[in-house]
Design an enzyme around this catalytic site. Structure first.
Site, short mmCIF file in Angstrom:
data_model
loop_
_atom_site.label_atom_id
_atom_site.label_comp_id
_atom_site.label_asym_id
_atom_site.label_seq_id
_atom_site.Cartn_x
_atom_site.Cartn_y
_atom_site.Cartn_z
N CYS A 82 0.60 -1.00 0.08
CA CYS A 82 -0.21 -0.18 -0.07
C CYS A 82 0.85 1.00 0.53
O CYS A 82 1.62 1.79 0.70
CB CYS A 82 -1.02 -0.33 0.86
SG CYS A 82 -1.63 1.12 1.25
N CYS A 233 -5.28 5.56 -4.40
CA CYS A 233 -4.76 4.36 -4.44
C CYS A 233 -3.16 4.26 -4.65
O CYS A 233 -2.96 4.83 -5.66
CB CYS A 233 -5.05 2.82 -5.19
SG CYS A 233 -4.39 1.87 -4.90
#
Length: 329
Positions: A82, A233
């Site tokens: 991430c 993201c």
């Protein structure tokens, strides 16, 4: 009963609870317990507002890195990487160890992180490495009849859109579109299908629709595997930047401005002597609040939650971004 202290953080408004396992004495938690805690704490109906996931920070299993990051999504699934979360973990660990650069261990790689020049409005800004970058179908995994998918129409997915796929190391499916396609429901339908049982991406995939804004700027909207649509993201913005540079034959090292519903980041890339590509994601690492919860009998109860003043700084950037994006529609 356990009392868990947290820091509420976000990168590009992709929000998380950051939990230091050592300071909370929970290093012995099972993966199942971490997942259950994430499901409870990240519920958007919770008094703390929920989150996209939990960033569990602990000691590295290797010599060298100053810590390890494990990401558990709000549904309890594990994310292999991430980028937005890593920026906040980078800040947390660098400040904890009084450093300006270091290495952090993730599930798939040990990555360089460092403090960076602010993107504006005195926003804490950090640069993190995104790698490894792989195009082979088996690394996603992907079954669409080709070993490498780059700017190619896959009729089973859409009759007109050209797709590219890359893992960084989590899997991304990317297509460049115009405003009309962005305004349609194509992305939601396709992403929902590819993240349910399907023959093409058996483990699911992050699906990004990208709009060119200029030679040095793009807009990215992503449906994240295990989460759905999010403000941003980090790995998707990095992956989309690389595909844009490859499509347009851009210089890899030149910064690309990436806009999203959560703000703006910059991405650069480089290729080493062996031909391996790595990406650098530069963006905010905002600490929204610090607090604690009680975890007992699978129930999470808020104890304390004290806000910082950092979100106001970030909202100034968001306002600027929204005003700019209006001019591009």
């Amino acid at each position: 009963m356990e009392t868990i202290h947290f820091t509420k953080v976000h990168g590009s408004q992709n929000d998380f609870f950051l939990v230091d396992e050592e300071e909370n004495h929970i290093t012995e938690w099972s993966d199942e317990k971490r997942a259950n805690f994430a499901i409870k704490l990240c519920d958007r109906k919770h008094s703390l507002g929920g989150a996209d996931g939990i960033l569990y920070v602990t000691k590295s299993s290797e010599v060298g890195p100053i810590g390890q990051m494990r990401v558990v999504n709000s549904d309890g699934s594990i994310a292999s990487m991430c980028g937005n979360g890593l920026r906040t973990v980078a800040r947390y660990l660098l400040e904890k160890h009084a450093l300006t650069d270091a290495k952090v261990e993730t599930m798939k790689a040990i990555l360089d992180v460092k403090k960076a020049t602010s993107l504006g409005f005195d926003i804490p800004t950090y640069q993190v490495e995104i790698s490894p970058v792989k195009f082979a179908a088996e690394t996603l995994p992907m079954h669409v009849g080709v070993e490498k998918l780059f700017n190619q129409v896959i009729p089973e997915l859409d009759a007109e859109l050209a797709f590219s796929a890359v893992s960084v190391p989590n899997p991304h499916l990317i297509t460049f579109v115009d405003q009309a396609v962005l305004d349609s429901n194509k992305q939601e339908k396709l992403a929902s299908y590819l993240n349910s049982e399907n023959p093409y991406f058996p483990d699911g995939v992050n699906v990004s629709f990208v709009k060119r804004l200029s030679d040095d700027a793009i807009y990215v909207r992503t449906f994240e595997r295990g989460v759905g649509f999010t403000n941003a993201c980090g790995t998707a913005m990095s992956a989309c930047s690389l595909i844009k540079k490859m499509l347009d034959n851009d210089i890899l090292e030149t910064p690309l401005n990436v806009y999203n519903d959560g703000g703006r980041v910059q991405v650069t890339a480089k290729k080493d002597a062996a031909g391996e590509i790595s990406l650098q994601l530069i963006g905010n690492a905002t600490f929204v609040s610090k607090g604690s919860v009680r975890y007992e009998n699978d129930v999470v109860t808020e104890l304390t939650n004290e806000a910082t003043d950092e979100q106001g700084q970030y909202q100034a950037l968001v306002k600027e971004v929204k005003e700019f994006l209006k001019t591009t529609e």
